[in-house]
Scaffold this motif. Sequence first.
Motif, PDB file in Angstrom:
ATOM      1  N   LEU A 201       1.047  -1.117   0.151  1.00 53.05           N
ATOM      2  CA  LEU A 201       0.027   0.092  -0.110  1.00 53.05           C
ATOM      3  C   LEU A 201       0.892   1.436   0.051  1.00 53.05           C
ATOM      4  O   LEU A 201       0.407   2.347  -0.146  1.00 53.05           O
ATOM      5  CB  LEU A 201      -0.904   0.123   1.280  1.00 53.05           C
ATOM      6  N   GLY A 202       2.335   1.223   0.222  1.00 54.34           N
ATOM      7  CA  GLY A 202       2.835   2.341   0.252  1.00 54.34           C
ATOM      8  C   GLY A 202       3.908   2.481  -0.785  1.00 54.34           C
ATOM      9  O   GLY A 202       5.101   3.135  -0.690  1.00 54.34           O
ATOM     10  N   SER A 203       3.400   1.714  -2.037  1.00 54.46           N
ATOM     11  CA  SER A 203       4.525   2.052  -3.319  1.00 54.46           C
ATOM     12  C   SER A 203       3.614   2.346  -4.356  1.00 54.46           C
ATOM     13  O   SER A 203       2.601   1.937  -4.672  1.00 54.46           O
ATOM     14  CB  SER A 203       5.066   0.379  -3.718  1.00 54.46           C
ATOM     15  N   ASP A 204       4.094   3.132  -5.154  1.00 53.28           N
ATOM     16  CA  ASP A 204       3.440   3.702  -6.387  1.00 53.28           C
ATOM     17  C   ASP A 204       4.278   4.188  -7.489  1.00 53.28           C
ATOM     18  O   ASP A 204       5.572   3.999  -7.242  1.00 53.28           O
ATOM     19  CB  ASP A 204       2.715   4.916  -5.964  1.00 53.28           C
ATOM     20  N   VAL A 205       3.931   4.554  -8.620  1.00 46.91           N
ATOM     21  CA  VAL A 205       4.632   4.975  -9.712  1.00 46.91           C
ATOM     22  C   VAL A 205       4.007   6.124 -10.236  1.00 46.91           C
ATOM     23  O   VAL A 205       2.891   6.480  -9.851  1.00 46.91           O
ATOM     24  CB  VAL A 205       4.856   3.979 -11.011  1.00 46.91           C
ATOM     25  N   ALA A 206       4.786   7.158 -10.915  1.00 45.25           N
ATOM     26  CA  ALA A 206       4.344   8.392 -11.147  1.00 45.25           C
ATOM     27  C   ALA A 206       4.901   8.793 -12.634  1.00 45.25           C
ATOM     28  O   ALA A 206       5.850   8.302 -12.998  1.00 45.25           O
ATOM     29  CB  ALA A 206       4.717   9.359 -10.327  1.00 45.25           C
ATOM     30  N   TYR A 207       3.954   9.369 -13.520  1.00 41.31           N
ATOM     31  CA  TYR A 207       4.546   9.990 -14.662  1.00 41.31           C
ATOM     32  C   TYR A 207       5.012  11.259 -14.254  1.00 41.31           C
ATOM     33  O   TYR A 207       4.452  12.188 -13.532  1.00 41.31           O
ATOM     34  CB  TYR A 207       3.200   9.836 -15.568  1.00 41.31           C
ATOM     35  N   VAL A 208       5.966  11.673 -15.123  1.00 40.97           N
ATOM     36  CA  VAL A 208       6.787  13.060 -15.110  1.00 40.97           C
ATOM     37  C   VAL A 208       7.103  13.303 -16.573  1.00 40.97           C
ATOM     38  O   VAL A 208       7.832  12.690 -17.158  1.00 40.97           O
ATOM     39  CB  VAL A 208       7.918  13.123 -14.257  1.00 40.97           C
ATOM     40  N   ALA A 209       6.888  14.664 -16.825  1.00 38.94           N
ATOM     41  CA  ALA A 209       7.039  14.886 -18.212  1.00 38.94           C
ATOM     42  C   ALA A 209       6.643  16.655 -18.480  1.00 38.94           C
ATOM     43  O   ALA A 209       5.921  17.102 -17.788  1.00 38.94           O
ATOM     44  CB  ALA A 209       6.107  14.390 -19.328  1.00 38.94           C
ATOM     45  N   ASP A 263       6.364   5.609   3.842  1.00 40.32           N
ATOM     46  CA  ASP A 263       5.812   5.418   4.990  1.00 40.32           C
ATOM     47  C   ASP A 263       4.752   6.434   5.465  1.00 40.32           C
ATOM     48  O   ASP A 263       5.395   7.547   5.867  1.00 40.32           O
ATOM     49  CB  ASP A 263       7.032   5.564   6.135  1.00 40.32           C
ATOM     50  N   GLY A 264       3.903   6.076   5.413  1.00 34.33           N
ATOM     51  CA  GLY A 264       3.027   7.314   5.450  1.00 34.33           C
ATOM     52  C   GLY A 264       2.935   8.123   4.109  1.00 34.33           C
ATOM     53  O   GLY A 264       3.028   7.692   2.947  1.00 34.33           O
ATOM     54  N   GLU A 265       3.252   9.707   4.280  1.00 34.37           N
ATOM     55  CA  GLU A 265       3.429  10.580   3.307  1.00 34.37           C
ATOM     56  C   GLU A 265       4.932  10.646   3.111  1.00 34.37           C
ATOM     57  O   GLU A 265       5.385  11.463   2.293  1.00 34.37           O
ATOM     58  CB  GLU A 265       2.633  11.669   3.527  1.00 34.37           C
ATOM     59  N   THR A 266       5.790  10.098   4.153  1.00 38.13           N
ATOM     60  CA  THR A 266       7.318  10.164   4.217  1.00 38.13           C
ATOM     61  C   THR A 266       7.929   9.256   2.922  1.00 38.13           C
ATOM     62  O   THR A 266       7.581   8.062   2.937  1.00 38.13           O
ATOM     63  CB  THR A 266       8.052   9.826   5.329  1.00 38.13           C
ATOM     64  N   VAL A 267       8.744   9.747   2.117  1.00 36.63           N
ATOM     65  CA  VAL A 267       9.327   8.926   0.998  1.00 36.63           C
ATOM     66  C   VAL A 267      10.504   8.116   1.601  1.00 36.63           C
ATOM     67  O   VAL A 267      11.414   8.949   1.950  1.00 36.63           O
ATOM     68  CB  VAL A 267       9.739   9.826  -0.003  1.00 36.63           C
ATOM     69  N   THR A 268      10.411   7.030   1.531  1.00 41.35           N
ATOM     70  CA  THR A 268      11.512   6.229   1.855  1.00 41.35           C
ATOM     71  C   THR A 268      12.573   5.840   0.632  1.00 41.35           C
ATOM     72  O   THR A 268      13.870   5.420   0.730  1.00 41.35           O
ATOM     73  CB  THR A 268      11.279   4.839   2.586  1.00 41.35           C
TER      74      THR A 268
END
Length: 280
Positions: A201-209, A263-268
């Motif tokens: 639940l704490g892993s995601d991907v993002a598009y940047v362009a 971890d929550g909204e903290t990027v690890t």
Amino acid sequence: MSSPDEQFDRVRREPDPLRQAKLAGELIAVYQQRSVELARLRKEAINRAAVERGISFSAIAAELDLTRGRITQIRQGAPPAERAFFGVGPVSVAVPLRQVGERSLPVISSEDSRAAEVLTTLLTGLAFQVKPQRIPVDGNWAPGEDTVAICGPKSSPVTAAAIESDPFLTFAPDQAGKWTIRERDGSRVYESRMDTDAGSLGSDVAYVARLMLPGGSGTLLVIAGVHALGSVGAAAYLARHLKDLYAQVGTRRFSMVVTSDHDGETVTRSELLCPPRTHE
């Protein structure tokens, strides 16, 4: 777009005092940002003269009618080259308003707010004036000259239309309605582990362009997680790797994919899943 002289004359001719004060303040902000950009350009030109032409800084100082000490101040004090990644400024940071349930007023997600906070800190450190912007619930809005949109295609048809200009990647729902980032040639799909692994639940991907706006009216820097959490990870990646990214893409149009753990909204962890590719 009107020239600086035309804008200046417009302010001087404005008969309404409140309107004149407002226009004067806006133009002061533009001039201040242009001044910062000129300082960056001067610093880069001095460095280029030293590297490309092999001229000593003492000789450069003499050529520019400056002291060697002043050259040192310029090289140490002016903004870094990578500031140009975001334009000249002021920079608008746009986030979407979302309608939640039966609430009378739309809200901004906590993840979008956190991503905007990370970017605002980054931009302020690069001597930009930052202007918050709200994308309405229907997603119809007009990006300004230098704008970062923390907004995916689901939240705005403007963003969706800009992504259509990407020659390498798409960001759209699959046949089951699940949003994914895909290579246009069908070679790879970038999915969020939040959709494929119940324990992630704490892993995601993002598009940047950086994309061309419809009609060729300018470019728009888009940061869009498959889920809102991914935008936080992408913003953190930019904050840590802007210098290297600028060295690769400069101010050209490009696109890439960032993966991140939280971890929550903290990027690890935040790193590239698909490296940047320029569109030109």
